[in-house]
Write a protein that holds these residues in place. Sequence first.
Motif, PDB file in Angstrom:
ATOM      1  N   SER A 107     -15.193  -0.211   9.317  1.00 54.72           N
ATOM      2  CA  SER A 107     -14.457   0.883   8.686  1.00 54.72           C
ATOM      3  C   SER A 107     -13.019   0.461   8.407  1.00 54.72           C
ATOM      4  N   LEU A 108     -12.372   1.205   7.539  1.00 54.76           N
ATOM      5  CA  LEU A 108     -10.966   0.972   7.221  1.00 54.76           C
ATOM      6  C   LEU A 108     -10.118   1.522   8.357  1.00 54.76           C
ATOM      7  N   LYS A 109      -9.347   0.667   8.962  1.00 58.17           N
ATOM      8  CA  LYS A 109      -8.503   1.077  10.085  1.00 58.17           C
ATOM      9  C   LYS A 109      -7.098   1.411   9.587  1.00 58.17           C
ATOM     10  N   GLY A 110      -6.331   2.042  10.428  1.00 57.43           N
ATOM     11  CA  GLY A 110      -4.987   2.459  10.050  1.00 57.43           C
ATOM     12  C   GLY A 110      -4.104   1.299   9.647  1.00 57.43           C
ATOM     13  N   GLN A 111      -4.153   0.190  10.385  1.00 56.20           N
ATOM     14  CA  GLN A 111      -3.322  -0.960  10.060  1.00 56.20           C
ATOM     15  C   GLN A 111      -3.751  -1.577   8.731  1.00 56.20           C
ATOM     16  N   ASP A 112      -5.069  -1.564   8.449  1.00 57.27           N
ATOM     17  CA  ASP A 112      -5.548  -2.059   7.157  1.00 57.27           C
ATOM     18  C   ASP A 112      -4.977  -1.221   6.018  1.00 57.27           C
ATOM     19  N   TYR A 113      -4.945   0.097   6.202  1.00 55.19           N
ATOM     20  CA  TYR A 113      -4.396   0.983   5.175  1.00 55.19           C
ATOM     21  C   TYR A 113      -2.913   0.705   4.956  1.00 55.19           C
ATOM     22  N   LEU A 114      -2.160   0.537   6.045  1.00 57.86           N
ATOM     23  CA  LEU A 114      -0.727   0.258   5.902  1.00 57.86           C
ATOM     24  C   LEU A 114      -0.486  -1.065   5.201  1.00 57.86           C
ATOM     25  N   ASN A 115      -1.271  -2.083   5.525  1.00 55.41           N
ATOM     26  CA  ASN A 115      -1.116  -3.377   4.858  1.00 55.41           C
ATOM     27  C   ASN A 115      -1.436  -3.274   3.366  1.00 55.41           C
ATOM     28  N   LEU A 116      -2.495  -2.540   3.036  1.00 56.63           N
ATOM     29  CA  LEU A 116      -2.880  -2.357   1.642  1.00 56.63           C
ATOM     30  C   LEU A 116      -1.812  -1.580   0.886  1.00 56.63           C
ATOM     31  N   TRP A 117      -1.265  -0.541   1.520  1.00 62.89           N
ATOM     32  CA  TRP A 117      -0.209   0.241   0.885  1.00 62.89           C
ATOM     33  C   TRP A 117       1.037  -0.613   0.684  1.00 62.89           C
ATOM     34  N   GLY A 118       1.349  -1.455   1.654  1.00 65.66           N
ATOM     35  CA  GLY A 118       2.511  -2.328   1.538  1.00 65.66           C
ATOM     36  C   GLY A 118       2.358  -3.345   0.424  1.00 65.66           C
ATOM     37  N   GLU A 119       1.137  -3.861   0.221  1.00 64.76           N
ATOM     38  CA  GLU A 119       0.910  -4.819  -0.861  1.00 64.76           C
ATOM     39  C   GLU A 119       1.115  -4.162  -2.226  1.00 64.76           C
ATOM     40  N   ARG A 120       0.703  -2.932  -2.357  1.00 65.50           N
ATOM     41  CA  ARG A 120       0.771  -2.261  -3.654  1.00 65.50           C
ATOM     42  C   ARG A 120       2.113  -1.592  -3.918  1.00 65.50           C
ATOM     43  N   ASN A 121       2.904  -1.328  -2.885  1.00 65.86           N
ATOM     44  CA  ASN A 121       4.174  -0.623  -3.035  1.00 65.86           C
ATOM     45  C   ASN A 121       5.315  -1.421  -2.425  1.00 65.86           C
ATOM     46  N   GLY A 122       5.370  -2.700  -2.712  1.00 60.12           N
ATOM     47  CA  GLY A 122       6.384  -3.577  -2.121  1.00 60.12           C
ATOM     48  C   GLY A 122       7.798  -3.198  -2.488  1.00 60.12           C
ATOM     49  N   GLU A 123       8.014  -2.797  -3.773  1.00 62.48           N
ATOM     50  CA  GLU A 123       9.389  -2.470  -4.206  1.00 62.48           C
ATOM     51  C   GLU A 123       9.915  -1.248  -3.463  1.00 62.48           C
ATOM     52  N   GLU A 124       9.058  -0.268  -3.235  1.00 61.94           N
ATOM     53  CA  GLU A 124       9.482   0.943  -2.546  1.00 61.94           C
ATOM     54  C   GLU A 124       9.895   0.634  -1.112  1.00 61.94           C
ATOM     55  N   ILE A 125       9.160  -0.252  -0.477  1.00 64.53           N
ATOM     56  CA  ILE A 125       9.498  -0.642   0.898  1.00 64.53           C
ATOM     57  C   ILE A 125      10.844  -1.355   0.925  1.00 64.53           C
ATOM     58  N   MET A 126      11.045  -2.245  -0.041  1.00 62.35           N
ATOM     59  CA  MET A 126      12.320  -2.969  -0.085  1.00 62.35           C
ATOM     60  C   MET A 126      13.480  -2.015  -0.352  1.00 62.35           C
TER      61      MET A 126
END
Length: 123
Positions: free
Chosen positions: A93-112
């Motif tokens: 299953s998709l775990k919480g850390q997997d979701y955060l990593n996926l979100w970080g890959e797709r929204n890198g500029e927002e994190i920066m």
Amino acid sequence: MFKPSNPMMARLRFTTKQVNGGFYKGNRTGSMGHFDKKGNYVINWHKVRTYVAPDDLDEFKLTPFVTKVAEPKRSRYTKDVEKNGRIVTMVDSLKGQDYLNLWGERNGEEIMQREVEEYKSQR
């Protein structure tokens, strides 16, 4: 003390938890029969809904909503487990850390931008 009469009791029982098994209240589906004097339900076959499929489906113009030729997608989340001396790949299953990593890959500029704003606010 007030005790309701039998007809009143019959009207009060209207949920599946309060009556015996086999009771179904329905949901605006309409009746397909009636109760006889003994309390048995008699089906009126003129009221029963029947759905007729077209005879020749190969030449039928309408198509189904779901295609029959699509292959099921395999999950990206797999794990290797050893069973009886063999390594078996199982869907995970998709775990919480997997979701955060996926979100970080797709929204890198927002994190920066957020990190820069936090850095500026601390100074």
